[in-house]
Scaffold this motif. Sequence first.
Motif, PDB file in Angstrom:
ATOM      1  N   VAL A  57       0.860  -1.184   0.000  1.00  0.00           N
ATOM      2  CA  VAL A  57       0.000   0.000   0.000  1.00  0.00           C
ATOM      3  C   VAL A  57       0.894   1.231   0.000  1.00  0.00           C
ATOM      4  O   VAL A  57       1.874   1.282   0.758  1.00  0.00           O
ATOM      5  CB  VAL A  57      -0.929   0.008   1.240  1.00  0.00           C
ATOM      6  CG1 VAL A  57      -1.842   1.224   1.210  1.00  0.00           C
ATOM      7  CG2 VAL A  57      -1.756  -1.270   1.292  1.00  0.00           C
ATOM      8  N   VAL A  58       0.588   2.179  -0.887  1.00  0.00           N
ATOM      9  CA  VAL A  58       1.381   3.405  -0.971  1.00  0.00           C
ATOM     10  C   VAL A  58       0.447   4.608  -0.823  1.00  0.00           C
ATOM     11  O   VAL A  58      -0.767   4.479  -0.984  1.00  0.00           O
ATOM     12  CB  VAL A  58       2.150   3.504  -2.311  1.00  0.00           C
ATOM     13  CG1 VAL A  58       3.084   2.314  -2.479  1.00  0.00           C
ATOM     14  CG2 VAL A  58       1.181   3.581  -3.482  1.00  0.00           C
ATOM     15  N   ARG A  59       1.025   5.749  -0.489  1.00  0.00           N
ATOM     16  CA  ARG A  59       0.206   6.954  -0.322  1.00  0.00           C
ATOM     17  C   ARG A  59       0.591   7.976  -1.383  1.00  0.00           C
ATOM     18  O   ARG A  59       1.775   8.190  -1.655  1.00  0.00           O
ATOM     19  CB  ARG A  59       0.399   7.527   1.082  1.00  0.00           C
ATOM     20  CG  ARG A  59      -0.514   8.715   1.368  1.00  0.00           C
ATOM     21  CD  ARG A  59      -0.644   8.984   2.859  1.00  0.00           C
ATOM     22  NE  ARG A  59      -1.419   7.940   3.513  1.00  0.00           N
ATOM     23  CZ  ARG A  59      -1.001   7.245   4.583  1.00  0.00           C
ATOM     24  NH1 ARG A  59       0.180   7.485   5.100  1.00  0.00           N
ATOM     25  NH2 ARG A  59      -1.765   6.320   5.108  1.00  0.00           N
ATOM     26  N   VAL A  60      -0.430   8.605  -1.978  1.00  0.00           N
ATOM     27  CA  VAL A  60      -0.224   9.531  -3.090  1.00  0.00           C
ATOM     28  C   VAL A  60      -0.013  10.950  -2.573  1.00  0.00           C
ATOM     29  O   VAL A  60      -0.717  11.395  -1.664  1.00  0.00           O
ATOM     30  CB  VAL A  60      -1.451   9.506  -4.037  1.00  0.00           C
ATOM     31  CG1 VAL A  60      -1.305  10.533  -5.148  1.00  0.00           C
ATOM     32  CG2 VAL A  60      -1.656   8.115  -4.601  1.00  0.00           C
ATOM     33  N   THR A  61       0.956  11.632  -3.151  1.00  0.00           N
ATOM     34  CA  THR A  61       1.076  13.061  -2.885  1.00  0.00           C
ATOM     35  C   THR A  61       1.058  13.802  -4.219  1.00  0.00           C
ATOM     36  O   THR A  61       1.723  13.384  -5.165  1.00  0.00           O
ATOM     37  CB  THR A  61       2.348  13.388  -2.071  1.00  0.00           C
ATOM     38  OG1 THR A  61       2.525  14.798  -2.051  1.00  0.00           O
ATOM     39  CG2 THR A  61       3.586  12.763  -2.665  1.00  0.00           C
ATOM     40  N   GLU A  75      -4.754   6.436  -0.773  1.00  0.00           N
ATOM     41  CA  GLU A  75      -3.868   5.282  -0.755  1.00  0.00           C
ATOM     42  C   GLU A  75      -4.142   4.401  -1.973  1.00  0.00           C
ATOM     43  O   GLU A  75      -5.290   4.272  -2.398  1.00  0.00           O
ATOM     44  CB  GLU A  75      -4.076   4.442   0.517  1.00  0.00           C
ATOM     45  CG  GLU A  75      -3.559   5.098   1.783  1.00  0.00           C
ATOM     46  CD  GLU A  75      -4.586   6.016   2.439  1.00  0.00           C
ATOM     47  OE1 GLU A  75      -5.776   5.877   2.113  1.00  0.00           O
ATOM     48  OE2 GLU A  75      -4.190   6.882   3.250  1.00  0.00           O
ATOM     49  N   LEU A  76      -3.098   3.827  -2.509  1.00  0.00           N
ATOM     50  CA  LEU A  76      -3.239   2.897  -3.633  1.00  0.00           C
ATOM     51  C   LEU A  76      -2.809   1.509  -3.205  1.00  0.00           C
ATOM     52  O   LEU A  76      -1.836   1.355  -2.464  1.00  0.00           O
ATOM     53  CB  LEU A  76      -2.355   3.333  -4.815  1.00  0.00           C
ATOM     54  CG  LEU A  76      -2.653   4.672  -5.477  1.00  0.00           C
ATOM     55  CD1 LEU A  76      -1.571   4.977  -6.527  1.00  0.00           C
ATOM     56  CD2 LEU A  76      -4.025   4.635  -6.129  1.00  0.00           C
ATOM     57  N   LEU A 140      -7.841   3.828  -2.756  1.00  0.00           N
ATOM     58  CA  LEU A 140      -8.640   4.061  -1.551  1.00  0.00           C
ATOM     59  C   LEU A 140      -8.827   5.572  -1.439  1.00  0.00           C
ATOM     60  O   LEU A 140      -8.029   6.271  -0.840  1.00  0.00           O
ATOM     61  CB  LEU A 140      -7.944   3.481  -0.316  1.00  0.00           C
ATOM     62  CG  LEU A 140      -7.532   1.996  -0.431  1.00  0.00           C
ATOM     63  CD1 LEU A 140      -6.850   1.542   0.851  1.00  0.00           C
ATOM     64  CD2 LEU A 140      -8.743   1.122  -0.718  1.00  0.00           C
TER      65      LEU A 140
END
Lengths: 143, 432
Positions: A57-61, A75-76, A140
């Motif tokens: 799971v990664v978080r987008v900025t 989150e992806l 997400l």
Amino acid sequence: MGVIVGPRVIDAGASLFSVLISPVAVAAGFPSPAQDYFDGRIDLNAHLIKDITSTFVVRVTGNSMEGAGISDGDELIVNRALEPKDGSVVIAVLDGELTVKRLRITARGVVLQAENPRYPDIKVPALSDLTIWGVATRCLHHV
Amino acid sequence: MAKPALMRSMPQIAHVDVNCFYASAERAFDPSLEGRPLVILSNNDGCAVTRSPEAKALGIATGEPWFKLAPRAKEWGLVAKSSNYELYGDISARVMELLGRYSAWLEVYSIDEAFLGVKGEPDQLLPLGRTIRDAVRRHVGVPVCVGIAPTKTLAKLCNKWAKNNPAFGGVCLWEAVPHDVQDNLLARLPVDEIWGIAGRLTRRLNVLGIFTVRDLVRADPVMIRDKFSVVLMRTVLELRGTPCIPMEEERIGRDQLIFSRSFATPVTTAEGLRQVLGIYGQQASARLSKHGLQAKVLTAFAATSPFRQQEQAYPSVCVSLPTPTADPLLLARAAHALLPQIRDGLKYAKAGIMLTDLRPSGNQPPLEPFENPHEERGIGPLLEDVSKRFGRGSIGLGHAGIKTGLDWTMKRDMRSPRYTTHWDELPVVRAA
């Protein structure tokens, strides 16, 4: 206490405690009529993740992917094992950073597209020139 | 009827290990570290325990203290990271899960290496090795090398060749290496490069004229047994291709549980150690519950720093628990049996507890009078729940429960995010 304990908990060899509060173990009185239908709550892992070993799971900025419904702070769910295809939302390594883009593979070449007109496309001679870190399968999104 | 070709093929052993494991785990989530010299520091940011190839090329040795490297780090472009055990543990688990798909016979040998039982002809095994290598790289993102041979010792040796010799492409199959090349490689390999041979043993072998692995292969196994040990004889036989070290099941690694840490600053009082042991009891309880285990025996120990000019002490105590348990209160109380041996004023640099005689919980419920009162109330899982939600050290038992002022906790100033185990530390991807 508001705890629902189905038969599965007992199968899992849980402590004496859960046996005591389980409807199955209660000898007196009616067992719950719902008991036979309880088969566990919805497990998001089971539905959103196909291969837990290769999924991260990664978080987008940033907001260059707004057009794909991916916003700043979302989150992806990323599967590293998937083969990237034309149209995949991918995590690519650009200048030592993980970057999310739409992958386009056409006869004219390979393009990493933003989903926001304010960001330019990035043209790549061939797929082999790219390091694709993984393929996003779900976003997400915070509503 | 089985095919004759398959009947002939002997079982083989694949040894898989991750290249520079800690460094590779860091790079998997931070591509900017790719190609840069990188060292991972030991507990308390003491010294370099893992070096990337670029760091090795700078002449940095394993165990080099960080305070010596730090002044030149900028000039070298050297990056240092504190040990990120949460990350390494998860990446290790993913690698092992993946390897388990390729063989039902998996022995997890350490955090970054495993033995797999495999079967097939050379023209099947080499592709299998490459498949495993590619899969780990793609699914988990870390590079591995694979050595495949009839014995564990040779498989480990082949893995080393695969690592050091790019011509192998990361996979070395013993049977596919021509005999003269095998011979040549063995002749160039010092005997202490073999699994299980080190230090004093090397010097004793040298006295007998055994300097290289080839010398050892040619030595008389019976002489080796008489002059050294049956263990070393096994190594000789293994090098000759006779399997002597059996595969062990993964659960073997779980028959003991150790919690042991060095402190950032020494603990000098029994009261200080009471806190430390209390926390270990709690953590051990959480780990046991997770695996559905209970322990029957607890060993607690402490040690002063061997590097300080002071009196040394290595107190330890072994406690047999009244019934098998995973109860944090009972484990902490048992660990406190060490305290009478602690002398105020000595500087303790390390302490730990070890749990042995582990067994599955719930199989044999203890007799009523011996039922431990706390387990029933689910204290262990509750503590674990709260710790998970609010961070380690947010809740604790008795003396362990003090959140501020614990000056012995581990120093990890340069730790990268715990990318895969903490929701607020996820890897960040740029949409720009």
